[in-house]
Design a protein around this motif. Structure first.
Motif, PDB file in Angstrom:
ATOM      1  N   ALA A  31      -3.068   6.151  -1.657  1.00 37.06           N
ATOM      2  CA  ALA A  31      -3.174   4.741  -1.296  1.00 37.06           C
ATOM      3  C   ALA A  31      -3.341   3.885  -2.544  1.00 37.06           C
ATOM      4  O   ALA A  31      -3.728   4.378  -3.600  1.00 37.06           O
ATOM      5  N   ARG A  32      -3.044   2.611  -2.388  1.00 35.19           N
ATOM      6  CA  ARG A  32      -3.291   1.633  -3.449  1.00 35.19           C
ATOM      7  C   ARG A  32      -4.430   0.687  -3.071  1.00 35.19           C
ATOM      8  O   ARG A  32      -5.077   0.125  -3.928  1.00 35.19           O
ATOM      9  N   GLN A  33      -4.653   0.516  -1.742  1.00 40.41           N
ATOM     10  CA  GLN A  33      -5.710  -0.360  -1.240  1.00 40.41           C
ATOM     11  C   GLN A  33      -6.547   0.401  -0.230  1.00 40.41           C
ATOM     12  O   GLN A  33      -5.981   1.157   0.548  1.00 40.41           O
ATOM     13  N   PRO A  34      -7.805   0.306  -0.136  1.00 38.45           N
ATOM     14  CA  PRO A  34      -8.660  -0.489  -0.997  1.00 38.45           C
ATOM     15  C   PRO A  34      -8.957   0.171  -2.337  1.00 38.45           C
ATOM     16  O   PRO A  34      -9.556  -0.447  -3.198  1.00 38.45           O
ATOM     17  N   PHE A  35      -8.526   1.431  -2.507  1.00 39.52           N
ATOM     18  CA  PHE A  35      -8.701   2.133  -3.775  1.00 39.52           C
ATOM     19  C   PHE A  35      -7.355   2.675  -4.218  1.00 39.52           C
ATOM     20  O   PHE A  35      -6.558   3.110  -3.395  1.00 39.52           O
ATOM     21  N   ASP A  36      -7.120   2.688  -5.506  1.00 40.89           N
ATOM     22  CA  ASP A  36      -5.889   3.255  -6.042  1.00 40.89           C
ATOM     23  C   ASP A  36      -6.132   4.730  -6.324  1.00 40.89           C
ATOM     24  O   ASP A  36      -6.853   5.085  -7.254  1.00 40.89           O
ATOM     25  N   GLY A  37      -5.583   5.593  -5.489  1.00 39.68           N
ATOM     26  CA  GLY A  37      -5.765   7.026  -5.667  1.00 39.68           C
ATOM     27  C   GLY A  37      -5.777   7.735  -4.331  1.00 39.68           C
ATOM     28  O   GLY A  37      -5.282   7.229  -3.332  1.00 39.68           O
ATOM     29  N   MET A  38      -6.393   8.890  -4.312  1.00 39.93           N
ATOM     30  CA  MET A  38      -6.495   9.658  -3.078  1.00 39.93           C
ATOM     31  C   MET A  38      -7.636   9.092  -2.235  1.00 39.93           C
ATOM     32  O   MET A  38      -8.717   8.789  -2.743  1.00 39.93           O
ATOM     33  N   MET A  39      -7.344   8.942  -0.937  1.00 42.15           N
ATOM     34  CA  MET A  39      -8.311   8.318  -0.058  1.00 42.15           C
ATOM     35  C   MET A  39      -8.453   9.138   1.224  1.00 42.15           C
ATOM     36  O   MET A  39      -7.490   9.684   1.733  1.00 42.15           O
ATOM     37  N   TYR A  40      -9.677   9.175   1.712  1.00 42.50           N
ATOM     38  CA  TYR A  40      -9.959   9.738   3.019  1.00 42.50           C
ATOM     39  C   TYR A  40     -10.377   8.575   3.908  1.00 42.50           C
ATOM     40  O   TYR A  40     -11.293   7.824   3.582  1.00 42.50           O
TER      41      TYR A  40
END
Length: 98
Positions: A47-56
């Motif tokens: 993901a790029r939103q709300p965090f740029d990187g791997m997201m759970y």
């Protein structure tokens, strides 16, 4: 392969500041320690939103108010040991209504 999930103290403090209901806190920690730890390839998204990187992303309907949805976002990093997932940030959104 099962991973160890480490939650930074700063993330634990951020979660606590939201004053979330007890049932949701239990759900958060259970999902992180069980589902994410056992199935990171299935549960992590880029993901790029709300965090740029791997997201759970965890989305739960409030059992006490069925029109309220709780969305929790966790920024996850793979540790250098390749056996640990580090939870480095937390975001939260509560939506009520249709």
């Amino acid at each position: 392969m099962s991973f160890v999930v480490k939650i930074r103290d700063s993330v634990r403090r951020k979660i606590a500041r939201w004053n979330l209901p007890d049932w949701l806190l239990v759900e958060i920690y259970l999902r992180l320690s069980e589902r994410l730890a056992n199935e990171p390839a299935r549960t992590l998204i880029r993901a790029r939103q709300p965090f740029d990187g791997m997201m759970y992303h965890l989305s739960v309907v409030d059992p006490h108010h069925r029109l309220t949805q709780h969305d929790c976002y966790f920024h996850i990093l793979y540790s250098q040991d390749e056996e640990t997932l580090d939870v480095v940030n937390f975001g939260y959104l509560r939506q009520t209504g249709l």
